[in-house]
Design a protein around this motif. Structure first.
Motif, PDB file in Angstrom:
ATOM      1  N   TRP A 266       0.728  -1.127  -0.016  1.00  0.00           N
ATOM      2  CA  TRP A 266      -0.047   0.041  -0.087  1.00  0.00           C
ATOM      3  C   TRP A 266       1.003   1.416  -0.050  1.00  0.00           C
ATOM      4  O   TRP A 266       0.268   2.387  -0.267  1.00  0.00           O
ATOM      5  CB  TRP A 266      -0.860  -0.084   1.131  1.00  0.00           C
ATOM      6  CG  TRP A 266      -0.293  -0.162   2.612  1.00  0.00           C
ATOM      7  CD1 TRP A 266       0.348   0.702   3.290  1.00  0.00           C
ATOM      8  CD2 TRP A 266       0.121  -1.402   3.024  1.00  0.00           C
ATOM      9  NE1 TRP A 266       0.822   0.141   4.298  1.00  0.00           N
ATOM     10  CE2 TRP A 266       0.749  -1.007   4.196  1.00  0.00           C
ATOM     11  CE3 TRP A 266      -0.269  -2.808   2.797  1.00  0.00           C
ATOM     12  CZ2 TRP A 266       0.998  -2.140   5.270  1.00  0.00           C
ATOM     13  CZ3 TRP A 266       0.260  -3.912   3.895  1.00  0.00           C
ATOM     14  CH2 TRP A 266       0.971  -3.407   5.045  1.00  0.00           C
ATOM     15  N   GLN A 267       2.174   1.120   0.162  1.00  0.00           N
ATOM     16  CA  GLN A 267       2.953   2.470   0.267  1.00  0.00           C
ATOM     17  C   GLN A 267       3.392   2.661  -1.145  1.00  0.00           C
ATOM     18  O   GLN A 267       4.304   3.356  -1.427  1.00  0.00           O
ATOM     19  CB  GLN A 267       4.246   2.121   1.135  1.00  0.00           C
ATOM     20  CG  GLN A 267       3.819   1.950   2.554  1.00  0.00           C
ATOM     21  CD  GLN A 267       5.067   1.866   3.556  1.00  0.00           C
ATOM     22  OE1 GLN A 267       5.996   1.572   3.250  1.00  0.00           O
ATOM     23  NE2 GLN A 267       4.790   1.741   5.020  1.00  0.00           N
ATOM     24  N   GLY A 268       3.411   1.512  -2.064  1.00  0.00           N
ATOM     25  CA  GLY A 268       3.807   1.747  -3.362  1.00  0.00           C
ATOM     26  C   GLY A 268       5.120   1.237  -3.750  1.00  0.00           C
ATOM     27  O   GLY A 268       5.648   0.601  -3.001  1.00  0.00           O
ATOM     28  N   SER A 269       5.368   1.203  -4.982  1.00  0.00           N
ATOM     29  CA  SER A 269       6.688   0.302  -5.401  1.00  0.00           C
ATOM     30  C   SER A 269       7.975   1.041  -4.806  1.00  0.00           C
ATOM     31  O   SER A 269       7.825   2.511  -4.736  1.00  0.00           O
ATOM     32  CB  SER A 269       6.664   0.333  -6.757  1.00  0.00           C
ATOM     33  OG  SER A 269       6.713   1.470  -7.496  1.00  0.00           O
ATOM     34  N   ASN A 270       8.877   0.325  -4.417  1.00  0.00           N
ATOM     35  CA  ASN A 270      10.073   0.911  -4.158  1.00  0.00           C
ATOM     36  C   ASN A 270      11.101   0.720  -5.257  1.00  0.00           C
ATOM     37  O   ASN A 270      11.571  -0.414  -5.734  1.00  0.00           O
ATOM     38  CB  ASN A 270      10.635   0.255  -2.854  1.00  0.00           C
ATOM     39  CG  ASN A 270      11.996   0.674  -2.425  1.00  0.00           C
ATOM     40  OD1 ASN A 270      13.130   0.731  -2.820  1.00  0.00           O
ATOM     41  ND2 ASN A 270      12.043   1.138  -0.911  1.00  0.00           N
ATOM     42  N   GLU A 271      11.700   2.073  -5.754  1.00  0.00           N
ATOM     43  CA  GLU A 271      12.519   2.023  -6.894  1.00  0.00           C
ATOM     44  C   GLU A 271      14.007   1.254  -6.688  1.00  0.00           C
ATOM     45  O   GLU A 271      14.398   0.624  -7.507  1.00  0.00           O
ATOM     46  CB  GLU A 271      12.994   3.342  -7.675  1.00  0.00           C
ATOM     47  CG  GLU A 271      11.655   4.158  -7.805  1.00  0.00           C
ATOM     48  CD  GLU A 271      12.050   5.677  -8.502  1.00  0.00           C
ATOM     49  OE1 GLU A 271      13.200   5.873  -8.479  1.00  0.00           O
ATOM     50  OE2 GLU A 271      11.337   6.276  -8.816  1.00  0.00           O
ATOM     51  N   PHE A 272      14.276   1.278  -5.425  1.00  0.00           N
ATOM     52  CA  PHE A 272      15.833   0.747  -5.146  1.00  0.00           C
ATOM     53  C   PHE A 272      15.189  -0.845  -5.096  1.00  0.00           C
ATOM     54  O   PHE A 272      16.211  -1.525  -5.715  1.00  0.00           O
ATOM     55  CB  PHE A 272      15.989   1.144  -3.786  1.00  0.00           C
ATOM     56  CG  PHE A 272      17.203   0.230  -3.209  1.00  0.00           C
ATOM     57  CD1 PHE A 272      18.231   0.469  -3.611  1.00  0.00           C
ATOM     58  CD2 PHE A 272      17.158  -0.692  -2.345  1.00  0.00           C
ATOM     59  CE1 PHE A 272      19.539  -0.212  -3.180  1.00  0.00           C
ATOM     60  CE2 PHE A 272      18.211  -1.552  -1.744  1.00  0.00           C
ATOM     61  CZ  PHE A 272      19.367  -1.208  -2.205  1.00  0.00           C
TER      62      PHE A 272
END
Length: 266
Positions: free
Chosen positions: A255-261
């Protein structure tokens, strides 16, 4: 005949547990194959379901060990069916641990099955009953980390690897917290039979607050840092890196969105 049938039903695996196991299998497959449109949702369901399975096995281990130690009442209470709804404190055993996983990524040691200790003779048996639960978490952690310490990650999808790493983190934290010799936790239950009656009587009133005391300490940055340093050291010895547990937790919190790292991580 009636007695035999009754005993069989007391030990029959609950459909509730089988349902949770099925969810674990299906969402694990979805995580592995990338079937889910949102990988984080599949990881969330897979880790949560697998965590509940481990909680059920934790409580089952206590009950099964108690049964073989002399407490034949555990069967009638439904503890041997692996049904989480049969536990004395379903809130502590299932609901709160899941909430803590969602909020903080910590494997909360839950409770509890009610063991009739008066039926059990021998201090070693009492200690073993208390140790059986967290030892199940240790075994679960060993299984989760097997692909890492066996260097068998070739072909394992990244999301599934991250999910396993996060699940292993939960098992290690649960085992470590449970083994603390704090009243109310299994670690204290291991040493309690070896304490004098006077000491046990003095400590008993504090047992309901032991878990709260531990988590109050974990809110202190210095204590929290030391605790997770120990966890990281254990996981690294099992072949799991900080990046893998971090990305596993990030995927879990879809729910926090995707993490680019993490998306760019190999």
């Amino acid at each position: 005949m009636t007695t035999a049938t009754s005993r069989h039903s007391e030990r029959r695996i609950s459909p509730v547990f089988l349902g949770i196991l099925a969810v674990t299998a299906v969402t694990g497959w979805a995580t592995w194959t990338g079937f889910a449109e949102q990988p984080g949702v599949a990881v969330f369901l897979f880790v949560t379901a697998a965590w509940i399975v481990s909680l059920c096995l934790h409580e089952y281990a206590h009950a099964r060990t108690a049964l073989h130690s002399g407490d034949i009442s555990v069967g009638a209470k439904g503890y041997l069916t692996l049904n989480p709804l049969k536990y004395t404190h379903a809130l502590l055993s299932i609901v709160l641990p899941v909430i803590f996983v969602i909020m903080g990524g910590i494997g909360l040691p839950g409770g509890a099955v009610f063991i009739e200790r008066g039926r059990i003779q021998g201090r070693w048996r009492h200690s073993l009953i208390s140790a059986a639960g967290p030892l199940t978490n240790v075994l679960f952690a060993v299984v989760c980390t097997a692909p890492f310490w066996l260097d068998a990650l070739d072909g394992v999808p990244t999301d599934f690897r991250f999910a396993l790493a996060f699940l292993a983190l939960l098992q290690v934290t649960a085992a470590l917290l449970n083994f603390l010799p704090v009243p109310g936790l299994d670690g204290y239950g291991v040493i309690e039979p070896w304490l004098s009656y006077g000491v046990r009587r003095q400590v008993e009133p504090f047992a309901p607050f032991g878990l709260l005391f531990v988590f109050a300490l974990l809110w202190l940055p210095a204590v929290n840092g030391v605790f997770f340093d120990v966890i990281d050291t254990i996981l690294k010895s099992l072949g799991i890196s900080d990046v893998e547990t971090y990305c596993g937790q990030e995927l879990y919190r879809f729910w926090q969105g995707s993490n680019e790292f993490c998306s760019a991580a190999p």
